[in-house]
Design a protein around this motif. Structure first.
Motif, short mmCIF file in Angstrom:
data_model
loop_
_atom_site.label_atom_id
_atom_site.label_comp_id
_atom_site.label_asym_id
_atom_site.label_seq_id
_atom_site.Cartn_x
_atom_site.Cartn_y
_atom_site.Cartn_z
N PRO A 96 0.81 -1.22 0.00
CA PRO A 96 0.00 0.00 0.00
C PRO A 96 0.84 1.27 0.00
O PRO A 96 1.93 1.30 0.57
CB PRO A 96 -0.81 -0.12 1.30
N GLU A 97 0.32 2.27 -0.68
CA GLU A 97 0.88 3.62 -0.59
C GLU A 97 0.08 4.32 0.50
O GLU A 97 -1.12 4.55 0.34
CB GLU A 97 0.74 4.35 -1.93
N TRP A 98 0.73 4.65 1.60
CA TRP A 98 -0.02 4.99 2.80
C TRP A 98 -0.55 6.42 2.80
O TRP A 98 -1.53 6.72 3.48
CB TRP A 98 0.87 4.75 4.02
N THR A 99 0.07 7.34 2.10
CA THR A 99 -0.42 8.73 2.06
C THR A 99 -0.48 9.20 0.61
O THR A 99 0.22 10.14 0.22
CB THR A 99 0.48 9.65 2.89
N ALA A 100 -1.31 8.54 -0.17
CA ALA A 100 -1.43 8.87 -1.59
C ALA A 100 -2.18 10.19 -1.79
O ALA A 100 -3.02 10.58 -0.99
CB ALA A 100 -2.16 7.74 -2.33
N ASN A 101 -1.86 10.86 -2.89
CA ASN A 101 -2.54 12.10 -3.25
C ASN A 101 -2.75 12.13 -4.75
O ASN A 101 -1.88 12.54 -5.50
CB ASN A 101 -1.72 13.31 -2.79
N TRP A 102 -3.93 11.68 -5.16
CA TRP A 102 -4.34 11.74 -6.56
C TRP A 102 -5.40 12.81 -6.74
O TRP A 102 -6.22 12.73 -7.66
CB TRP A 102 -4.87 10.37 -7.01
#
Length: 428
Positions: A52-58
């Motif tokens: 998992p990418e824990w602090t994603a921003n899309w």
């Protein structure tokens, strides 16, 4: 003797009494969101193709706002992807209420949710998701298990029957438990007796507000001050070195090399690992050019060890040192001529060689940081490839995969300087 640990115990007992008297009151616990983004996925439960990418921003995706957890991947066969999330506020005891979260997928999918706790592994609740549409999931805990009261330690997620060769992304955010803290028919728990009892101390832990370079510290476990390390230099040597150096400490070349080599050690016995922070800070402090330059490292080490013992080594403070010094450099082969160069010790440590249980809490409390700068170094802790940033005045929940000798990798950063080191503990 008045001390912070006594205050914690008194506060905890008072809290338990109030909760008993108001058994129907409960509070919402944010597991992910509102600035709380610490956690990890347990590797032993993960079948998601990618970590998992824990602090994603899309960007904003409907009501789902960044940061959020992103899970993606593709497999060459039709399969179900699963994983169990360990959030920083878990475990927590709940009486009822709902599990809430916002989810979104890049493909039509069926989401599976379950809980893990003192009741074992619960039933799975499924939710149908439409591609590229954010869904606000609100599931009564009674859909998972009828156990009351229950202690929730993990939140399980899964994508069911994902087609082969289909790259799929799952976003998760704003995860909360709506009703926690009702301790009906409970008694005051033994401090450190269980993980859930230890978790209840999170909101009661009293962080200090001192700066790393502040010399005066509260006495927590002792009424009399701990003596400083014996001074290495005589008064005349101090006066002589003060004319050459503006630093507070001056080391010899071999001592500087000893410090740097100790941090690069690839393997240490837990007992030696425990004492390394103390030995290095003691060495520097003994080479001071004047007294009372920094907070006494010996006193901080003893206090940290005492706090760890009070929780049965289920919670421990992180010891941090950030000390600037000068050291001698030889200008000729016989070392007849010397100059001084700038050095720095940036090091973390634990005040114990062992911990009780595979899940422990590490407190990054300014009280246990000794330094020559005002700035707190940033801290990242990695165990079994899973890393979490620990902000000052916060707690990180660390989980080891098994008992025995285990390794923690710690990355410290201040300004342009970054140091990576290994800390070894025995998990019992």
């Amino acid at each position: 003797m008045f001390c912070r640990i006594c205050g914690r115990i008194v506060s905890f007992m008072a809290c338990a009494f109030v909760l008993q008297a108001n058994a129907q009151q409960c509070r919402e616990v944010v597991l992910y969101g509102q600035g709380n983004t610490q956690g990890r996925m347990e590797e032993s439960s993960r079948t998601f193709p990618e970590a998992p990418e824990w602090t994603a921003n899309w960007g904003a995706q409907g009501s789902l706002l960044p940061p959020y957890v992103r899970l993606s991947g593709m497999r060459d066969s039709r399969s179900t992807w699963t994983g169990e999330l360990l959030f920083n506020n878990l475990p927590v005891q709940v009486q009822g209420g709902n599990l809430r979260m916002k989810v979104r997928t890049s493909q039509n999918a069926q989401l599976g949710l379950w809980l893990v706790g003192n009741f074992g592994k619960s039933n799975m609740h499924t939710v149908n998701l439409v591609a590229n549409q954010t869904k606000e999931v609100d599931v009564p805990l009674s859909s998972f298990t009828t156990a009351k009261p229950m202690t929730v330690s993990k939140v399980g997620i899964g994508l069911i029957d994902v087609p082969k060769y289909q790259y799929t992304t799952l976003f998760i955010g704003d995860v909360t438990l709506s009703c926690a803290g009702s301790l009906t028919n409970s008694t005051t728990p033994d401090l450190g007796a269980t993980d859930s009892a230890s978790s209840s101390l999170d909101s009661l832990y009293q962080y200090d507000s001192v700066l790393p370079n502040q010399v005066a510290r509260k006495n927590i476990f002792v009424s009399n001050p701990v003596q400083e390390a014996n001074a290495y230099y005589s008064l005349s040597s101090r006066d002589s070195l003060k004319g050459l150096s503006r630093a507070n400490f001056v080391l010899q070349t071999t001592e500087h090399q000893q410090l740097q080599e100790s941090l690069a050690a690839d393997s240490l016995a837990p007992k030696k690992s425990r004492w390394l922070w103390y030995k290095n800070t003691y060495l520097i402090n003994s080479h001071r050019l004047k007294d009372s330059v920094i907070a006494n490292p010996k006193a901080l080490f003893n206090e940290a060890a005492s706090f760890g013992a009070s929780t049965n080594y289920r919670e421990v403070p992180l010891l941090v040192a950030d000390l600037d010094y000068d050291y001698e450099v030889c200008n000729d082969t016989l070392c007849r001529e010397k100059t001084l160069a700038a050095g720095n010790l940036l090091q973390a440590g634990l005040p114990t060689s062992y911990v009780k249980g595979s899940r422990i809490k590490i407190h990054y409390d300014p009280h246990y940081v000794v330094g020559t700068q005002r700035e707190m170094p940033s801290v990242e802790i990695c165990v079994s490839g899973q890393c979490s940033l620990v902000a000052p005045k916060s707690t990180s929940l660390i989980e080891f995969e098994s008992a025995g000798i285990q390794k923690m990798e710690v990355k410290l950063r201040r300004g342009s300087k970054t140091v990576q080191q290994k800390i070894y503990v025995e998990v019992r």
